[in-house]
Design a protein around this motif. Structure first.
Motif, PDB file in Angstrom:
ATOM      1  N   GLN A 361       0.863  -1.183   0.000  1.00 51.93           N
ATOM      2  CA  GLN A 361       0.000   0.000   0.000  1.00 51.93           C
ATOM      3  C   GLN A 361       0.901   1.235   0.000  1.00 51.93           C
ATOM      4  O   GLN A 361       2.095   1.136   0.304  1.00 51.93           O
ATOM      5  CB  GLN A 361      -0.931  -0.017   1.232  1.00 51.93           C
ATOM      6  N   SER A 362       0.356   2.355  -0.349  1.00 48.02           N
ATOM      7  CA  SER A 362       1.121   3.608  -0.335  1.00 48.02           C
ATOM      8  C   SER A 362       1.489   3.970   1.096  1.00 48.02           C
ATOM      9  O   SER A 362       0.833   3.524   2.049  1.00 48.02           O
ATOM     10  CB  SER A 362       0.279   4.741  -0.936  1.00 48.02           C
ATOM     11  N   GLY A 363       2.536   4.759   1.245  1.00 46.29           N
ATOM     12  CA  GLY A 363       2.916   5.179   2.588  1.00 46.29           C
ATOM     13  C   GLY A 363       4.310   5.769   2.592  1.00 46.29           C
ATOM     14  O   GLY A 363       4.841   6.167   1.546  1.00 46.29           O
ATOM     15  N   ARG A 364       4.912   5.787   3.786  1.00 47.19           N
ATOM     16  CA  ARG A 364       6.237   6.375   3.923  1.00 47.19           C
ATOM     17  C   ARG A 364       7.169   5.328   4.527  1.00 47.19           C
ATOM     18  O   ARG A 364       6.786   4.605   5.467  1.00 47.19           O
ATOM     19  CB  ARG A 364       6.168   7.592   4.849  1.00 47.19           C
ATOM     20  N   VAL A 365       8.377   5.222   3.981  1.00 44.20           N
ATOM     21  CA  VAL A 365       9.365   4.274   4.511  1.00 44.20           C
ATOM     22  C   VAL A 365       9.862   4.829   5.840  1.00 44.20           C
ATOM     23  O   VAL A 365      10.394   5.941   5.891  1.00 44.20           O
ATOM     24  CB  VAL A 365      10.547   4.094   3.527  1.00 44.20           C
ATOM     25  N   ILE A 366       9.609   4.080   6.929  1.00 49.88           N
ATOM     26  CA  ILE A 366      10.048   4.594   8.233  1.00 49.88           C
ATOM     27  C   ILE A 366      11.270   3.852   8.760  1.00 49.88           C
ATOM     28  O   ILE A 366      11.870   4.248   9.745  1.00 49.88           O
ATOM     29  CB  ILE A 366       8.912   4.545   9.282  1.00 49.88           C
ATOM     30  N   LYS A 367      11.632   2.739   8.111  1.00 47.82           N
ATOM     31  CA  LYS A 367      12.802   2.002   8.595  1.00 47.82           C
ATOM     32  C   LYS A 367      13.432   1.222   7.449  1.00 47.82           C
ATOM     33  O   LYS A 367      12.741   0.507   6.709  1.00 47.82           O
ATOM     34  CB  LYS A 367      12.368   1.037   9.722  1.00 47.82           C
ATOM     35  N   VAL A 368      14.759   1.367   7.296  1.00 48.64           N
ATOM     36  CA  VAL A 368      15.524   0.549   6.355  1.00 48.64           C
ATOM     37  C   VAL A 368      16.747   0.038   7.101  1.00 48.64           C
ATOM     38  O   VAL A 368      17.458   0.818   7.738  1.00 48.64           O
ATOM     39  CB  VAL A 368      15.971   1.357   5.112  1.00 48.64           C
ATOM     40  N   GLY A 387      18.218 -10.506  12.866  1.00 50.77           N
ATOM     41  CA  GLY A 387      17.731 -11.764  12.299  1.00 50.77           C
ATOM     42  C   GLY A 387      16.928 -11.552  11.022  1.00 50.77           C
ATOM     43  O   GLY A 387      16.802 -12.451  10.200  1.00 50.77           O
ATOM     44  N   TRP A 388      16.414 -10.341  10.848  1.00 50.62           N
ATOM     45  CA  TRP A 388      15.643 -10.067   9.622  1.00 50.62           C
ATOM     46  C   TRP A 388      16.565  -9.799   8.433  1.00 50.62           C
ATOM     47  O   TRP A 388      16.114  -9.691   7.302  1.00 50.62           O
ATOM     48  CB  TRP A 388      14.737  -8.841   9.828  1.00 50.62           C
ATOM     49  N   GLY A 389      17.863  -9.632   8.722  1.00 47.81           N
ATOM     50  CA  GLY A 389      18.801  -9.286   7.649  1.00 47.81           C
ATOM     51  C   GLY A 389      18.495  -7.881   7.153  1.00 47.81           C
ATOM     52  O   GLY A 389      18.285  -6.965   7.952  1.00 47.81           O
ATOM     53  N   ASN A 390      18.431  -7.726   5.842  1.00 49.23           N
ATOM     54  CA  ASN A 390      18.088  -6.417   5.280  1.00 49.23           C
ATOM     55  C   ASN A 390      16.573  -6.325   5.163  1.00 49.23           C
ATOM     56  O   ASN A 390      15.936  -7.196   4.573  1.00 49.23           O
ATOM     57  CB  ASN A 390      18.748  -6.260   3.904  1.00 49.23           C
ATOM     58  N   TYR A 391      15.993  -5.245   5.776  1.00 53.67           N
ATOM     59  CA  TYR A 391      14.535  -5.156   5.774  1.00 53.67           C
ATOM     60  C   TYR A 391      14.057  -3.711   5.662  1.00 53.67           C
ATOM     61  O   TYR A 391      14.809  -2.766   5.898  1.00 53.67           O
ATOM     62  CB  TYR A 391      13.931  -5.825   7.012  1.00 53.67           C
ATOM     63  N   VAL A 392      12.770  -3.610   5.317  1.00 50.60           N
ATOM     64  CA  VAL A 392      12.134  -2.304   5.115  1.00 50.60           C
ATOM     65  C   VAL A 392      10.835  -2.286   5.911  1.00 50.60           C
ATOM     66  O   VAL A 392      10.118  -3.286   5.929  1.00 50.60           O
ATOM     67  CB  VAL A 392      11.787  -2.083   3.615  1.00 50.60           C
ATOM     68  N   VAL A 393      10.550  -1.151   6.588  1.00 54.34           N
ATOM     69  CA  VAL A 393       9.239  -0.980   7.218  1.00 54.34           C
ATOM     70  C   VAL A 393       8.568   0.222   6.554  1.00 54.34           C
ATOM     71  O   VAL A 393       9.172   1.299   6.445  1.00 54.34           O
ATOM     72  CB  VAL A 393       9.346  -0.738   8.746  1.00 54.34           C
ATOM     73  N   VAL A 394       7.336  -0.003   6.070  1.00 56.10           N
ATOM     74  CA  VAL A 394       6.580   1.086   5.439  1.00 56.10           C
ATOM     75  C   VAL A 394       5.370   1.403   6.307  1.00 56.10           C
ATOM     76  O   VAL A 394       4.626   0.497   6.694  1.00 56.10           O
ATOM     77  CB  VAL A 394       6.112   0.695   4.012  1.00 56.10           C
TER      78      VAL A 394
END
Ligand SMILES: [Zn+2]
Ligand SMILES: [Zn+2]
Length: 460
Positions: A361-368, A387-394
């Motif tokens: 969904q649309s939004g803003r990337v708050i964590k990379v 443990g998540w390795g490389n991840y993104v939170v939107v």
């Protein structure tokens, strides 16, 4: 949450930088003294790293328990074998016991026979003694009678018309002479029959003595044979008792071996109990850390999430249609010995590595988090991204956010606005991942919920 809320929302993530570090969460209370946040710990990544470490420790403990379980199973199998051996030996012992009892019965019977024979022998010997006494009395009487007879014969001789006289040495010679010579004609028939009866009695007694002696010899032979039988039986019994003693000592050795195995098993079980206890304690710690982490993420989202929701439709699927196979669902997962916070997605007969990840969904990337270079399958956590390795939170506004983990590549940066369907990265195997897959989470006010509450495989 009141404390953090005081911070100005738009500037929060800019200040936090590439990682949500401990410094970003330090607040200055009204009294001016600097202290840590209410949860006393550092960043989300640090917390996640702690969680992964504990999970790894618990997995190691599970491995140890499995190995101990194998040892216990081996021990129990050995105990079963030894028990069966002891049962076998015990039944042998019982069998030998019965044989020994039977032998003892035979020996007892032989002893009775021998005793009976000995009694018979004793009776015979008494009889023989009595007969011998009778004989000697008779012989003494006979001697006296023969002397009387000799005197009588001498008197008769003086009137012997034949004029011949043999050289005679004793009473019996006199007797024989007079019995078998013509002189006997001159002996009164009364005297002669008296003498004859006397001699017949002597002959009879001597015959009886001889018979009794023969009988005694027979009885002595019987007695010797019985004694021999008794000795043989006693030897057989001793051999059986020897075998039984051997078996009994083998059984007692096996029993002490068995108690050793049982004690060893108790020790192993105690170790398992100890490890289970450690796991329980660690799981409690894990729950605490997880709550702490969730609270930090929730607060971050609360502060990062805009109050406006810029969309009206639902979430799409985060991957292309061919990638719709779920390897692990949301909820309890035995392999992880804990809860799985999202869903793991792979291709259906199609490799998912390098597949494009779309923001649902649309939004803003708050964590990379993009620091993991360990992009390959592994059964442990390299620790990157907790443990998540490389991840993104939107953050999608309205308290909803989504997380995309184990990425091979990430194409967005923190603070960037994204539109539904934008490619934000590629599927990979970074962090604690055994193979290429997308770990996808949906959060309500920072709390993880089942992604299927918001999206399905056939929605794009
Ligand atoms: Zn890594
Ligand atoms: Zn996962």
């Amino acid at each position: 949450m009141g404390i953090i809320k005081k911070l100005k929302k738009p500037s929060f993530w800019a200040k936090a930088g590439a990682a949500l570090c401990a410094a970003a969460l330090l607040v200055i209370p009204s009294d001016g003294v600097i202290s840590k946040n209410a949860y006393g710990s550092a960043s989300m990544d640090d917390l996640q790293a702690q969680i992964d470490k504990i999970k790894k420790e618990n997995a190691d403990r599970r491995d140890q328990i499995d190995k101990l379980g194998d040892d216990i199973a081996n021990n129990e199998a050995a105990i079963d074998i030894v028990n069966a051996q002891i049962d076998g030996v015990n039944s042998e012992i019982t069998k030998y016991g019965q044989l020994i009892i039977a032998k003892q019965d035979s020996i007892d019977a032989k002893k009775l026979e021998i005793a009976a024979v000995e009694e018979q022998i004793a009776d015979k010997e008494k009889t023989i003694e009595a007969k011998k006494n009778d004989i000697s009395e008779m012989q003494a009487e006979n001697k006296r009678n023969l002397q009387k007879f000799a005197k009588l014969a001498s008197a008769l001789y003086k009137t012997d018309p034949s004029g011949t006289l043999p050289v005679l040495n004793g009473s019996r010679d006199w007797y024989n002479y007079y019995v078998y010579s013509d002189v006997v004609k001159n002996i009164s028939s009364q005297n002669l029959s008296f003498m004859k009866a006397l001699m017949a009695s002597i002959e009879e007694q001597e015959k009886m003595i001889s018979d009794l002696n023969a009988e005694i010899n027979g009885l002595e032979e019987d007695k010797a044979a019985l004694k021999k039988q008794k000795e043989t039986l006693e030897e057989e019994m001793a051999a059986l008792e020897g075998e039984r003693t051997g078996l009994e000592s083998y059984a007692s050795e096996q029993k002490s071996y068995l108690s050793g195995l049982a004690a060893n098993n108790e020790t192993l079980k105690d170790k398992v109990d100890g490890l289970e206890y450690d796991i329980a304690v660690s799981n409690n710690k894990l729950d605490e850390l997880d709550k702490e982490l969730q609270e930090l993420i929730r607060r971050a989202q609360e502060n990062g999430s805009g109050s406006d929701v810029a969309y009206t439709d639902g979430f799409r699927w985060p991957l292309a249609p061919q990638f719709h196979n779920i390897t692990t669902y949301f909820g309890y997962d035995a392999w992880r010995n804990g809860n799985h916070g999202g869903i793991d997605i792979i291709g259906y007969g199609v490799p998912v590595g390098n597949a494009q990840i779309h923001t649902v969904q649309s939004g803003r990337v708050i964590k990379v988090s993009n620091t993991c270079s360990h992009d390959y399958g592994k059964y442990y956590s390299c620790g990157c991204g907790g443990g998540w390795g490389n991840y993104v939170v939107v953050d999608h506004g309205g308290g909803l956010s989504t997380l995309y983990a184990h990425c091979r590549a990430i194409y967005v940066s923190e603070g960037q606005y994204v539109t539904k369907g934008d490619v934000i990265g590629l599927v990979g195997c970074t962090g604690w991942s055994t193979g290429d897959h997308l770990h996808f989470e949906v959060r309500e006010d920072g709390y993880r919920v089942d992604p299927f509450k918001y999206t399905y495989q056939d929605v794009y």
